[in-house]
Design a protein around this motif. Structure first.
Motif, PDB file in Angstrom:
ATOM      1  N   GLU A   1       0.843  -1.098   0.014  1.00 41.78           N
ATOM      2  CA  GLU A   1       0.014   0.174  -0.043  1.00 41.78           C
ATOM      3  C   GLU A   1       0.845   1.357  -0.037  1.00 41.78           C
ATOM      4  O   GLU A   1       0.375   2.379  -0.451  1.00 41.78           O
ATOM      5  CB  GLU A   1      -0.911   0.006   1.131  1.00 41.78           C
ATOM      6  N   LYS A   2       1.942   1.339   0.788  1.00 42.46           N
ATOM      7  CA  LYS A   2       2.959   2.384   0.619  1.00 42.46           C
ATOM      8  C   LYS A   2       3.583   2.777  -0.688  1.00 42.46           C
ATOM      9  O   LYS A   2       3.670   3.847  -1.050  1.00 42.46           O
ATOM     10  CB  LYS A   2       4.361   2.058   1.476  1.00 42.46           C
TER      11      LYS A   2
ATOM     12  N   ILE B   1      -1.011 -14.271  -2.593  1.00 43.39           N
ATOM     13  CA  ILE B   1      -0.915 -15.191  -1.839  1.00 43.39           C
ATOM     14  C   ILE B   1      -1.670 -16.561  -2.434  1.00 43.39           C
ATOM     15  O   ILE B   1      -1.421 -17.720  -2.268  1.00 43.39           O
ATOM     16  CB  ILE B   1      -1.390 -14.879  -0.495  1.00 43.39           C
ATOM     17  N   PHE B   2      -3.094 -16.134  -2.803  1.00 45.73           N
ATOM     18  CA  PHE B   2      -3.659 -17.355  -3.317  1.00 45.73           C
ATOM     19  C   PHE B   2      -3.186 -18.022  -4.492  1.00 45.73           C
ATOM     20  O   PHE B   2      -3.241 -19.368  -4.646  1.00 45.73           O
ATOM     21  CB  PHE B   2      -5.201 -16.739  -3.635  1.00 45.73           C
TER      22      PHE B   2
ATOM     23  N   LYS C   1       9.515 -12.332  -2.113  1.00 49.09           N
ATOM     24  CA  LYS C   1       9.827 -11.906  -3.451  1.00 49.09           C
ATOM     25  C   LYS C   1       8.884 -11.435  -4.301  1.00 49.09           C
ATOM     26  O   LYS C   1       9.023 -10.350  -4.920  1.00 49.09           O
ATOM     27  CB  LYS C   1      10.626 -13.067  -4.204  1.00 49.09           C
ATOM     28  N   LEU C   2       7.650 -12.088  -4.483  1.00 49.98           N
ATOM     29  CA  LEU C   2       6.438 -11.750  -5.045  1.00 49.98           C
ATOM     30  C   LEU C   2       6.097 -10.295  -4.526  1.00 49.98           C
ATOM     31  O   LEU C   2       5.708  -9.357  -5.210  1.00 49.98           O
ATOM     32  CB  LEU C   2       5.608 -12.777  -4.976  1.00 49.98           C
ATOM     33  N   ILE C   3       5.915 -10.277  -3.129  1.00 49.53           N
ATOM     34  CA  ILE C   3       5.450  -9.061  -2.513  1.00 49.53           C
ATOM     35  C   ILE C   3       6.506  -7.976  -2.849  1.00 49.53           C
ATOM     36  O   ILE C   3       6.126  -6.717  -3.241  1.00 49.53           O
ATOM     37  CB  ILE C   3       5.348  -9.026  -1.043  1.00 49.53           C
TER      38      ILE C   3
ATOM     39  N   GLU D   1      -4.474  -7.223  -4.220  1.00 46.69           N
ATOM     40  CA  GLU D   1      -3.375  -7.509  -4.991  1.00 46.69           C
ATOM     41  C   GLU D   1      -2.320  -8.460  -4.138  1.00 46.69           C
ATOM     42  O   GLU D   1      -1.959  -9.687  -4.664  1.00 46.69           O
ATOM     43  CB  GLU D   1      -2.390  -6.547  -5.701  1.00 46.69           C
ATOM     44  N   VAL D   2      -2.219  -8.171  -2.941  1.00 48.25           N
ATOM     45  CA  VAL D   2      -1.295  -8.989  -2.123  1.00 48.25           C
ATOM     46  C   VAL D   2      -2.029 -10.462  -1.924  1.00 48.25           C
ATOM     47  O   VAL D   2      -1.395 -11.499  -1.881  1.00 48.25           O
ATOM     48  CB  VAL D   2      -1.104  -8.364  -0.625  1.00 48.25           C
TER      49      VAL D   2
END
Length: 116
Positions: free
Chosen positions: A23-24, A36-37, A99-101, A31-32
């Motif tokens: 969000e920052k 994860i899903f 890594k994805l985040i 999207e996060v």
């Protein structure tokens, strides 16, 4: 298998940090969650139950319905380690998520993050 402190840490205690990081940088909680899903195969209801139950990282990943078969396409460095070279399977899954985040927070398109 080496016992890392992260194994017993509740996923719910780290999840808000993933969301805040995204969000920052102008990305969203949705999207996060999508990431994860995609990575774990969880659906909304099961994921929410894990958050409510304060499931630890080890259990969270062990009970994941299906780790996405495209995880082998996730490459690069996170926390000083190449994710594709991490030998501890659980730590590798956690670092894949990190890594994805990171990619999300850096503005990468969702299609690329999910290796479409």
């Amino acid at each position: 298998m080496e016992n890392h402190r992260i194994y017993t840490m509740p996923f719910a205690s780290v999840y808000p940090h993933y969301v805040n990081k995204a969000e920052k940088k102008g990305r969203t909680k949705a999207e996060v969650d999508t990431i994860i899903f995609w990575l774990t195969g969880y659906d909304r209801n099961t994921f929410e139950k894990h958050l409510e139950n304060k499931t630890d990282f080890q259990t969270f990943f062990q009970e994941a319905p299906e780790i996405n078969p495209n995880v082998s396409k996730i490459t690069g460095v996170i926390c000083g380690y190449r994710v594709e070279d991490i030998e501890d399977v659980l730590i590798q899954k956690i670092r894949y998520l990190d890594k994805l985040i990171d990619e999300l927070a850096r503005g990468r398109k969702m299609e690329k993050i999910m290796r479409a």
